[in-house]
Write an enzyme that holds these catalytic residues in place. Sequence first.
Site, PDB file in Angstrom:
ATOM      1  N   HIS A   1      -3.959   9.464   6.883  1.00  0.00           N
ATOM      2  CA  HIS A   1      -4.920   9.184   7.945  1.00  0.00           C
ATOM      3  C   HIS A   1      -5.661  10.477   8.271  1.00  0.00           C
ATOM      4  O   HIS A   1      -5.025  11.479   8.614  1.00  0.00           O
ATOM      5  CB  HIS A   1      -4.221   8.677   9.212  1.00  0.00           C
ATOM      6  CG  HIS A   1      -3.864   7.224   9.184  1.00  0.00           C
ATOM      7  ND1 HIS A   1      -3.337   6.566  10.271  1.00  0.00           N
ATOM      8  CD2 HIS A   1      -3.973   6.296   8.200  1.00  0.00           C
ATOM      9  CE1 HIS A   1      -3.143   5.291   9.956  1.00  0.00           C
ATOM     10  NE2 HIS A   1      -3.495   5.105   8.705  1.00  0.00           N
TER      11      HIS A   1
ATOM     12  N   HIS B   1       5.769   2.426 -12.688  1.00  0.00           N
ATOM     13  CA  HIS B   1       4.989   3.601 -13.100  1.00  0.00           C
ATOM     14  C   HIS B   1       4.456   4.310 -11.852  1.00  0.00           C
ATOM     15  O   HIS B   1       3.882   3.672 -10.982  1.00  0.00           O
ATOM     16  CB  HIS B   1       3.831   3.164 -14.015  1.00  0.00           C
ATOM     17  CG  HIS B   1       3.213   4.309 -14.746  1.00  0.00           C
ATOM     18  ND1 HIS B   1       3.490   4.604 -16.058  1.00  0.00           N
ATOM     19  CD2 HIS B   1       2.365   5.276 -14.331  1.00  0.00           C
ATOM     20  CE1 HIS B   1       2.818   5.680 -16.424  1.00  0.00           C
ATOM     21  NE2 HIS B   1       2.122   6.115 -15.383  1.00  0.00           N
TER      22      HIS B   1
ATOM     23  N   HIS C   1       2.377   5.669  -9.145  1.00  0.00           N
ATOM     24  CA  HIS C   1       0.947   5.487  -8.852  1.00  0.00           C
ATOM     25  C   HIS C   1       0.713   5.301  -7.360  1.00  0.00           C
ATOM     26  O   HIS C   1       1.621   4.959  -6.612  1.00  0.00           O
ATOM     27  CB  HIS C   1       0.398   4.277  -9.613  1.00  0.00           C
ATOM     28  CG  HIS C   1       0.899   2.951  -9.104  1.00  0.00           C
ATOM     29  ND1 HIS C   1       2.179   2.502  -9.334  1.00  0.00           N
ATOM     30  CD2 HIS C   1       0.299   1.990  -8.372  1.00  0.00           C
ATOM     31  CE1 HIS C   1       2.344   1.307  -8.764  1.00  0.00           C
ATOM     32  NE2 HIS C   1       1.208   0.981  -8.170  1.00  0.00           N
TER      33      HIS C   1
HETATM   34  O1  LIG Z   1      -1.266  -4.124  -4.946  1.00  0.00           O
HETATM   35  P1  LIG Z   1       0.192  -4.372  -5.229  1.00  0.00           P
HETATM   36  O2  LIG Z   1       0.994  -3.105  -5.321  1.00  0.00           O
HETATM   37  O3  LIG Z   1       0.410  -5.289  -6.387  1.00  0.00           O
HETATM   38  O4  LIG Z   1       0.679  -5.190  -3.947  1.00  0.00           O
HETATM   39  C1  LIG Z   1       1.393  -4.636  -2.891  1.00  0.00           C
HETATM   40  O5  LIG Z   1       0.574  -3.813  -2.064  1.00  0.00           O
HETATM   41  C2  LIG Z   1      -0.475  -4.464  -1.346  1.00  0.00           C
HETATM   42  C3  LIG Z   1      -1.148  -3.437  -0.456  1.00  0.00           C
HETATM   43  O6  LIG Z   1      -0.239  -2.832   0.444  1.00  0.00           O
HETATM   44  C4  LIG Z   1       0.043  -5.661  -0.544  1.00  0.00           C
HETATM   45  O7  LIG Z   1      -1.030  -6.371   0.008  1.00  0.00           O
HETATM   46  C5  LIG Z   1       0.894  -6.590  -1.405  1.00  0.00           C
HETATM   47  O8  LIG Z   1       1.453  -7.605  -0.588  1.00  0.00           O
HETATM   48  C6  LIG Z   1       1.985  -5.782  -2.096  1.00  0.00           C
HETATM   49  O9  LIG Z   1       2.765  -6.616  -2.912  1.00  0.00           O
END
Ligand SMILES: O=P(O)(O)O[C@H]1O[C@H](CO)[C@@H](O)[C@H](O)[C@H]1O
Lengths: 351, 351
Positions: B281, B164, B166
């Site tokens: 940023h 989805h 986001h």
């Molecule tokens: O929060 P999500 O999309 O489940 O998780 C993803 O993004 C995060 C932030 O970059 C990471 O720390 C995770 O390892 C990744 O799987």
Amino acid sequence: TPDFDQTEHQHIRYNPLRDMWVLVSAHRMKRPWKGQVEKPSQEYVPRHDLSNPLCPGATRANGMVNPEYDSTFLFDNDFPALQPDAPEPGVSDHSLFQTKAAKGVCKVMCFHPWSDITLPLMQISEIKNVIDKWAELLVDLGATYPWVQIFENKGAMMGCSNPHPHSQVWASNFLPNEPRLADRCQREYYRDKGVPMLLEYAKQEMQRKERVVVENEDWLVVVPYWATWPFQTLLLPRRHVLRLNDLSNEERQSLASIMKRLLTKYDNLFEISFPYSMGWHGAPTGHQLAEDMSHWQLHAHYYPPLLRSSTIRKFMVGYEMLAQEQRDLTPEQAAERLRNLPEEHYKTKAD
Amino acid sequence: TPDFDQTEHQHIRYNPLRDMWVLVSAHRMKRPWKGQVEKPSQEYVPRHDLSNPLCPGATRANGMVNPEYDSTFLFDNDFPALQPDAPEPGVSDHSLFQTKAAKGVCKVMCFHPWSDITLPLMQISEIKNVIDKWAELLVDLGATYPWVQIFENKGAMMGCSNPHPHSQVWASNFLPNEPRLADRCQREYYRDKGVPMLLEYAKQEMQRKERVVVENEDWLVVVPYWATWPFQTLLLPRRHVLRLNDLSNEERQSLASIMKRLLTKYDNLFEISFPYSMGWHGAPTGHQLAEDMSHWQLHAHYYPPLLRSSTIRKFMVGYEMLAQEQRDLTPEQAAERLRNLPEEHYKTKAD
Ligand SMILES: O=P(O)(O)O[C@H]1O[C@H](CO)[C@@H](O)[C@H](O)[C@H]1O
Ligand SMILES: O=P(O)(O)O[C@H]1O[C@H](CO)[C@@H](O)[C@H](O)[C@H]1O
């Protein structure tokens, strides 16, 4: 407010080797995983395969035929990222557009004539042989180049394109970013405290115990206090050693032994051939061989990507790439799991 | 020796935003690839699926039911890496064992009620709506927190666990490593040259042209001179802008338009929904809202992993993790490929 509990309450920890912080959010392990699942690692690898360019007797991309080697085998990378004779780029016309020449060599070293073996399954004497060859290479290439990066990419998940056990060596006429940072941090610590940072760190960890994975008379393996990858480890000598080639014969022997123990635990964690990238950092070479490098301490980093199981890895993506690395279990939890694993390899265990 | 040719001769380039170098070895694209091939991205995603916690009307992990939203939808991450109320860790007893408190919030923002749409396929007015919401969030969270990281992980290859459309927002009481580095580099440049680094950089790139991917009256997208990921881009405003919320209504409109054009080209490159991590940023917030931040210039980074095809990625592993990032085509080659791609999405093209 409740008392601080590092397994429940997120916090940041300082990495003194890189002058960076890591976000530790151990409670994140509770979230369910619905994301990408990796392919299980390749099951069957033939022991000898003449179509594999790393095998004894095989023909490589440049038409050369490998010898029928029976221990390690060293050759020039057929697609090197660094070559010794690149011409100089012109002088840059603006400080935001800076280019410099890069010269170097890339070599590949096979560990063993068999494609279906890995370091933890090799004999200690065979691993010792690999260490001796790494030290030799460091002396040879270090005579010319200020940095000789010895590293191993293990497993398809780590971009390794050939299952045959091997490491790479890329030597360059420049000090790359990571060792430049490690040099600066160790230099500043030594200037301030009068003791090599990683010697003091090893001493502290031997007392504190909670991050120790394995140790022997000469070596120590810890999940560092500031680890970013879930099961990242740092391999350290107990005495002050600048470079691989400074190791005595006994120290190489005990290094082979501790590598076998660490890598066996890694394989036992999820009962697969555990993927990782590893590499050695020691005092720079080339013209710096003549300088005082007392602030340096030899060490190896192991960076394994797996987090939850043999097929679920940690993704260092969005927040990690744009803001700061984040981990989902504490280094102490990771160390405890590794420490408690058997030292007999799951593949050779008698049932 | 032959003349220097950047597509044939490896060299290093300087990244003035991170004070690091990248190794450019474009001749490496000639090597055959026998390594890991990714799964093709998920083909069929249902538009509405009540079992997907990001859909309108679905029940989330905490038992709350999403509203029947029809544009964007913001909620608290159910498994946050940062929480507002973590207790303080104790004082550290040694400089090699430093912990600090981390407080913050993690939010998720859905872009659209449909699960089977992505930004490049959305209307410009819908993308503009996303930008407005990002700016609002920055103001809300930036009132308290010094850093508000807005980012999008797109595609399973980038650790995204839900198709989805986001983005996420993680706000913290500390300035994370990457913005800390960007702050230092921009501050030093401004002090030395009296002009914001990225304003001067954009001016130069508009003249030089060879790294430009798309541009309009307010914005510029380039493959930066120092790009590490194969098709990495940098999105820059043409005028001096500190933060997302400083953008005028017209600038948000033209930002929506250029994002659609860039992301359409990305999808068209390999005719798939192109995976990446991206993020914004801008000048730090919180107590720094009151400080002079003239050295900052707002920008977005896009870090896509693919290299050769829809299933062959760049692995930033051994040498990259232990020594220095390395790329296999020049930024100019990447920019040219992206620039020459059509701006009509392959999925909506009439045959
Ligand atoms: O929060 P999500 O999309 O489940 O998780 C993803 O993004 C995060 C932030 O970059 C990471 O720390 C995770 O390892 C990744 O799987
Ligand atoms: O040289 P290999 O093993 O084919 O290639 C691997 O290691 C290199 C050095 O870390 C990386 O640059 C490549 O992206 C990776 O696929």
